[in-house]
Scaffold this motif. Structure first.
Motif, PDB file in Angstrom:
ATOM      1  N   THR A  40       0.914  -1.149   0.015  1.00  0.00           N
ATOM      2  CA  THR A  40       0.234   0.094   0.079  1.00  0.00           C
ATOM      3  C   THR A  40       0.826   1.396   0.048  1.00  0.00           C
ATOM      4  O   THR A  40       1.960   1.113   0.323  1.00  0.00           O
ATOM      5  CB  THR A  40      -0.920   0.040   1.195  1.00  0.00           C
ATOM      6  N   VAL A  41       0.340   2.359  -0.348  1.00  0.00           N
ATOM      7  CA  VAL A  41       1.040   3.633  -0.322  1.00  0.00           C
ATOM      8  C   VAL A  41       1.564   4.012   1.210  1.00  0.00           C
ATOM      9  O   VAL A  41       2.455   4.400   1.403  1.00  0.00           O
ATOM     10  CB  VAL A  41       0.281   4.656  -1.028  1.00  0.00           C
ATOM     11  N   TYR A  42       0.758   3.442   2.201  1.00  0.00           N
ATOM     12  CA  TYR A  42       1.174   3.864   3.597  1.00  0.00           C
ATOM     13  C   TYR A  42       2.365   3.123   3.930  1.00  0.00           C
ATOM     14  O   TYR A  42       3.273   3.703   4.599  1.00  0.00           O
ATOM     15  CB  TYR A  42       0.067   3.284   4.426  1.00  0.00           C
ATOM     16  N   PHE A  43       2.418   1.873   3.623  1.00  0.00           N
ATOM     17  CA  PHE A  43       3.698   1.085   3.608  1.00  0.00           C
ATOM     18  C   PHE A  43       5.012   1.589   3.167  1.00  0.00           C
ATOM     19  O   PHE A  43       5.957   1.929   3.576  1.00  0.00           O
ATOM     20  CB  PHE A  43       3.572  -0.506   3.196  1.00  0.00           C
ATOM     21  N   LEU A  44       4.693   2.237   1.915  1.00  0.00           N
ATOM     22  CA  LEU A  44       5.735   3.029   1.047  1.00  0.00           C
ATOM     23  C   LEU A  44       6.198   4.308   1.767  1.00  0.00           C
ATOM     24  O   LEU A  44       7.276   4.495   1.962  1.00  0.00           O
ATOM     25  CB  LEU A  44       5.507   3.127  -0.337  1.00  0.00           C
ATOM     26  N   LYS A  45       5.165   4.850   2.345  1.00  0.00           N
ATOM     27  CA  LYS A  45       5.514   6.115   3.045  1.00  0.00           C
ATOM     28  C   LYS A  45       6.498   5.677   4.436  1.00  0.00           C
ATOM     29  O   LYS A  45       7.161   6.508   4.797  1.00  0.00           O
ATOM     30  CB  LYS A  45       4.100   6.669   3.376  1.00  0.00           C
ATOM     31  N   ASP A  46       5.847   4.810   5.129  1.00  0.00           N
ATOM     32  CA  ASP A  46       6.494   4.188   6.307  1.00  0.00           C
ATOM     33  C   ASP A  46       7.914   4.034   5.922  1.00  0.00           C
ATOM     34  O   ASP A  46       8.874   4.263   6.630  1.00  0.00           O
ATOM     35  CB  ASP A  46       5.928   3.253   6.894  1.00  0.00           C
ATOM     36  N   ILE A  47       8.202   3.343   4.810  1.00  0.00           N
ATOM     37  CA  ILE A  47       9.687   3.133   4.530  1.00  0.00           C
ATOM     38  C   ILE A  47      10.373   4.374   4.100  1.00  0.00           C
ATOM     39  O   ILE A  47      11.551   4.565   4.461  1.00  0.00           O
ATOM     40  CB  ILE A  47       9.763   2.308   3.181  1.00  0.00           C
TER      41      ILE A  47
END
Length: 187
Positions: A40-47
């Motif tokens: 998800t874009v949220y996982f990418l944001k967390d990275i």
């Protein structure tokens, strides 16, 4: 390393979509990521923000970061005692794994099995490899016993069998290799 700050407008002028962010992380950032469809874009944001870890190039190595070129690939057969649920249960005991996995359960279940195993082998290392090896050995021993695939052998002959380096050449490519090694000289 201290986090660096980038202007939101500058970032969004280069990367607006989930695909563009994913490509940036995977190509330019050399991050070892699961397939695009599973994140998800949220996982990418967390990275990006450093809240979640991923595999980065070796020049920014820390104790939880490994080179994309040094990701340990571990082939694990799909045995019942090595189901995704059991693998995730085992890996969940390691705090370092929580830093590499999405936070939400519905995101984790979408991850490819091979990616989870490779990250586990890279982050947890030998304990995970040994755990998988024990389960593979246990399953194979049970199958051999259950299907009567064991040969009763004299202990002396069994020891000789274990030491033997013989290779059968009947009906196989080994016979062709032997023929290729023989050269005939005609005078």
């Amino acid at each position: 390393m201290e986090p660096q700050f980038v202007n939101v407008a500058a970032f969004s002028s280069k990367f607006r979509t989930k695909r563009e962010i994913f490509t940036f992380l995977a190509v330019d950032g050399e991050a070892y990521l699961p397939p695009f469809e599973t994140v998800t874009v949220y996982f990418l944001k967390d990275i990006i923000q450093g809240q979640k870890k991923c595999k980065y190039p070796y020049f920014v190595l820390t104790s939880a970061v490994v080179s994309t070129h040094a990701v340990r690939h571990l082939p694990v057969p799909q045995y019942p005692n090595l189901s995704m649920e059991k693998i995730l249960d085992y890996l969940s005991q390691y705090e370092a794994m929580h830093l590499h996995m999405p936070s939400e359960r519905h995101e984790i279940v979408k991850l490819p099995r091979a990616w989870v195993i490779n990250v586990g082998a890279s982050v947890v290392g030998q304990p995970f490899v040994d755990w998988c090896g024990e389960r593979i050995k246990t399953r194979n021993t049970e199958m051999a016993r259950d299907r009567n695939l064991l040969i009763k052998m004299d202990p002396r002959l069994a020891a000789a069998f274990e030491r033997s380096t013989a290779v059968s050449v009947a009906n196989g490519s080994a016979a062709h290799m032997l023929k290729a090694q023989v050269s005939v000289v005609v005078i």
